[in-house]
Motif scaffolding. Structure first.
Motif, PDB file in Angstrom:
ATOM      1  N   LEU A  33       0.811  -1.212   0.000  1.00 10.48           N
ATOM      2  CA  LEU A  33       0.000   0.000   0.000  1.00 10.48           C
ATOM      3  C   LEU A  33       0.849   1.269   0.000  1.00 10.48           C
ATOM      4  N   ARG A  34       2.180   1.096   0.119  1.00  8.70           N
ATOM      5  CA  ARG A  34       3.123   2.219   0.209  1.00  8.70           C
ATOM      6  C   ARG A  34       2.746   3.157   1.357  1.00  8.70           C
ATOM      7  N   MET A  35       2.485   2.510   2.510  1.00  8.98           N
ATOM      8  CA  MET A  35       2.104   3.243   3.715  1.00  8.98           C
ATOM      9  C   MET A  35       3.102   2.924   4.826  1.00  8.98           C
ATOM     10  N   PRO A  36       3.355   3.859   5.716  1.00  9.90           N
ATOM     11  CA  PRO A  36       4.225   3.566   6.862  1.00  9.90           C
ATOM     12  C   PRO A  36       3.613   2.450   7.719  1.00  9.90           C
ATOM     13  N   PHE A  37       4.457   1.713   8.410  1.00 11.84           N
ATOM     14  CA  PHE A  37       4.026   0.593   9.243  1.00 11.84           C
ATOM     15  C   PHE A  37       4.310   0.895  10.709  1.00 11.84           C
ATOM     16  N   VAL A  38       3.336   0.631  11.572  1.00  9.23           N
ATOM     17  CA  VAL A  38       3.492   0.816  13.017  1.00  9.23           C
ATOM     18  C   VAL A  38       3.083  -0.477  13.698  1.00  9.23           C
ATOM     19  N   ASN A  39       3.973  -1.022  14.522  1.00  7.32           N
ATOM     20  CA  ASN A  39       3.670  -2.197  15.333  1.00  7.32           C
ATOM     21  C   ASN A  39       3.513  -1.716  16.765  1.00  7.32           C
ATOM     22  N   VAL A  40       2.297  -1.722  17.274  1.00 12.91           N
ATOM     23  CA  VAL A  40       2.020  -1.178  18.606  1.00 12.91           C
ATOM     24  C   VAL A  40       2.804  -1.932  19.675  1.00 12.91           C
ATOM     25  N   GLU A  41       2.881  -3.251  19.586  1.00 15.61           N
ATOM     26  CA  GLU A  41       3.604  -4.020  20.599  1.00 15.61           C
ATOM     27  C   GLU A  41       5.095  -3.663  20.611  1.00 15.61           C
ATOM     28  N   THR A  42       5.682  -3.484  19.449  1.00 12.98           N
ATOM     29  CA  THR A  42       7.087  -3.084  19.376  1.00 12.98           C
ATOM     30  C   THR A  42       7.274  -1.688  19.965  1.00 12.98           C
ATOM     31  N   GLU A  43       6.343  -0.798  19.694  1.00 10.97           N
ATOM     32  CA  GLU A  43       6.407   0.558  20.251  1.00 10.97           C
ATOM     33  C   GLU A  43       6.370   0.510  21.778  1.00 10.97           C
ATOM     34  N   ILE A  44       5.518  -0.359  22.326  1.00  6.24           N
ATOM     35  CA  ILE A  44       5.432  -0.509  23.787  1.00  6.24           C
ATOM     36  C   ILE A  44       6.758  -1.029  24.334  1.00  6.24           C
ATOM     37  N   ALA A  45       7.286  -2.076  23.724  1.00  4.13           N
ATOM     38  CA  ALA A  45       8.548  -2.667  24.178  1.00  4.13           C
ATOM     39  C   ALA A  45       9.692  -1.664  24.063  1.00  4.13           C
ATOM     40  N   ASP A  46       9.731  -0.910  22.974  1.00  5.80           N
ATOM     41  CA  ASP A  46      10.788   0.092  22.789  1.00  5.80           C
ATOM     42  C   ASP A  46      10.698   1.207  23.833  1.00  5.80           C
ATOM     43  N   ARG A  47       9.485   1.582  24.180  1.00  6.45           N
ATOM     44  CA  ARG A  47       9.297   2.668  25.153  1.00  6.45           C
ATOM     45  C   ARG A  47       9.911   2.305  26.507  1.00  6.45           C
ATOM     46  N   LYS A  65      -1.033  -1.394  30.760  1.00  3.36           N
ATOM     47  CA  LYS A  65      -2.203  -0.766  30.136  1.00  3.36           C
ATOM     48  C   LYS A  65      -2.012   0.742  29.987  1.00  3.36           C
ATOM     49  N   SER A  66      -1.325   1.349  30.937  1.00  2.00           N
ATOM     50  CA  SER A  66      -1.034   2.779  30.860  1.00  2.00           C
ATOM     51  C   SER A  66      -0.132   3.082  29.656  1.00  2.00           C
ATOM     52  N   ILE A  67       0.891   2.275  29.478  1.00  3.48           N
ATOM     53  CA  ILE A  67       1.800   2.456  28.340  1.00  3.48           C
ATOM     54  C   ILE A  67       1.063   2.193  27.031  1.00  3.48           C
ATOM     55  N   GLU A  68       0.235   1.139  26.996  1.00  2.51           N
ATOM     56  CA  GLU A  68      -0.568   0.842  25.806  1.00  2.51           C
ATOM     57  C   GLU A  68      -1.433   2.039  25.432  1.00  2.51           C
ATOM     58  N   ILE A  83      -1.379   0.044  10.867  1.00  4.88           N
ATOM     59  CA  ILE A  83      -1.111  -0.123  12.295  1.00  4.88           C
ATOM     60  C   ILE A  83      -1.429  -1.558  12.671  1.00  4.88           C
ATOM     61  N   TYR A  84      -0.399  -2.280  13.143  1.00  2.98           N
ATOM     62  CA  TYR A  84      -0.617  -3.648  13.611  1.00  2.98           C
ATOM     63  C   TYR A  84      -0.760  -3.599  15.128  1.00  2.98           C
ATOM     64  N   ILE A  85      -1.854  -4.163  15.625  1.00  5.10           N
ATOM     65  CA  ILE A  85      -2.141  -4.159  17.057  1.00  5.10           C
ATOM     66  C   ILE A  85      -2.809  -5.470  17.431  1.00  5.10           C
ATOM     67  N   SER A  86      -2.445  -6.017  18.571  1.00  3.44           N
ATOM     68  CA  SER A  86      -3.056  -7.280  18.993  1.00  3.44           C
ATOM     69  C   SER A  86      -4.517  -7.045  19.349  1.00  3.44           C
ATOM     70  N   GLY A  87      -5.333  -8.057  19.153  1.00  4.03           N
ATOM     71  CA  GLY A  87      -6.740  -7.968  19.521  1.00  4.03           C
ATOM     72  C   GLY A  87      -6.905  -7.720  21.007  1.00  4.03           C
ATOM     73  N   ARG A  88      -6.025  -8.292  21.785  1.00  5.60           N
ATOM     74  CA  ARG A  88      -6.051  -8.128  23.240  1.00  5.60           C
ATOM     75  C   ARG A  88      -5.889  -6.651  23.627  1.00  5.60           C
ATOM     76  N   THR A  89      -4.987  -5.962  22.967  1.00  2.31           N
ATOM     77  CA  THR A  89      -4.785  -4.537  23.231  1.00  2.31           C
ATOM     78  C   THR A  89      -5.934  -3.727  22.642  1.00  2.31           C
ATOM     79  N   LEU A  90      -6.392  -4.123  21.482  1.00  2.00           N
ATOM     80  CA  LEU A  90      -7.423  -3.365  20.782  1.00  2.00           C
ATOM     81  C   LEU A  90      -8.739  -3.318  21.552  1.00  2.00           C
TER      82      LEU A  90
END
Length: 181
Positions: A33-47, A65-68, A83-90
């Motif tokens: 789709l030529r769109m940027p990719f965001v992995n929410v779980e990776t963002e949480i781990a990186d934070r 949950k606060s970080i999520e 944006i890739y996000i787990s169903g559990r977080t969503l």
């Protein structure tokens, strides 16, 4: 709602349990789709500098949950991203509703037999421990709950090759573009 956003500014939210190649699929979809990719779980781990499971173990569910919530709020500011996000977080609090305001949610699922087979392979010998298996199945049950929410577009990927899954997600994305104008 997303109806007010031009389609080129809308995000595509990808979720679901489809096995070990789920991140690769989401990245390929973003690439096609030529769109940027965001992995929410990776963002949480990186934070925090730790994997999500360790954050939960060390700091507790409340801190996780606060970080999520922070990461989801930041993801909502993005436009034209996958944006890739787990169903559990969503499904936690209002994350689904908030992200749906930025674009459609496509949930990739597999059949029960395929899911149990993949779980067995991923867990190895731990699969035979009833406690470990129950924990894993409980996590999957929470993950799969997303399929039943309004506005979530479900795609069964059980017997599909990776290229076909990507093709079907892209087709659905374009259908949604036509529907919303």
């Amino acid at each position: 709602m997303t109806d007010f956003l031009p389609f080129s500014y809308r995000n595509l939210i990808v979720t679901g349990y489809i096995g070990p190649n789920q991140l690769a699929l989401a990245r390929h979809i973003a690439s096609h789709l030529r769109m940027p990719f965001v992995n929410v779980e990776t963002e949480i781990a990186d934070r925090v500098g730790l994997p999500v499971d360790q954050i939960r173990d060390y700091y507790g569910e409340t801190r996780l949950k606060s970080i999520e919530a922070e990461i989801v709020s930041e993801a909502m500011l993005r436009r034209g991203s996958v944006i890739y996000i787990s169903g559990r977080t969503l499904v936690h609090t209002d994350h689904l509703t908030r992200l749906q305001s930025t674009g459609p949610v496509i949930c990739l699922v597999i059949g029960l037999d395929a899911m149990l087979h993949r779980l067995h392979i991923n867990m190895g010998a731990r699969y035979h421990d009833p406690y470990e298996r129950a924990l894993a199945l409980g996590g999957l049950t929470r993950e799969w709950a997303i399929r039943d929410y309004d506005g979530v577009h479900v795609l069964d990927t059980t017997d599909l090759a990776e290229a076909v899954i990507i093709e079907q997600v892209l087709e659905r994305w374009h259908e949604l573009a036509i529907e919303r104008g």
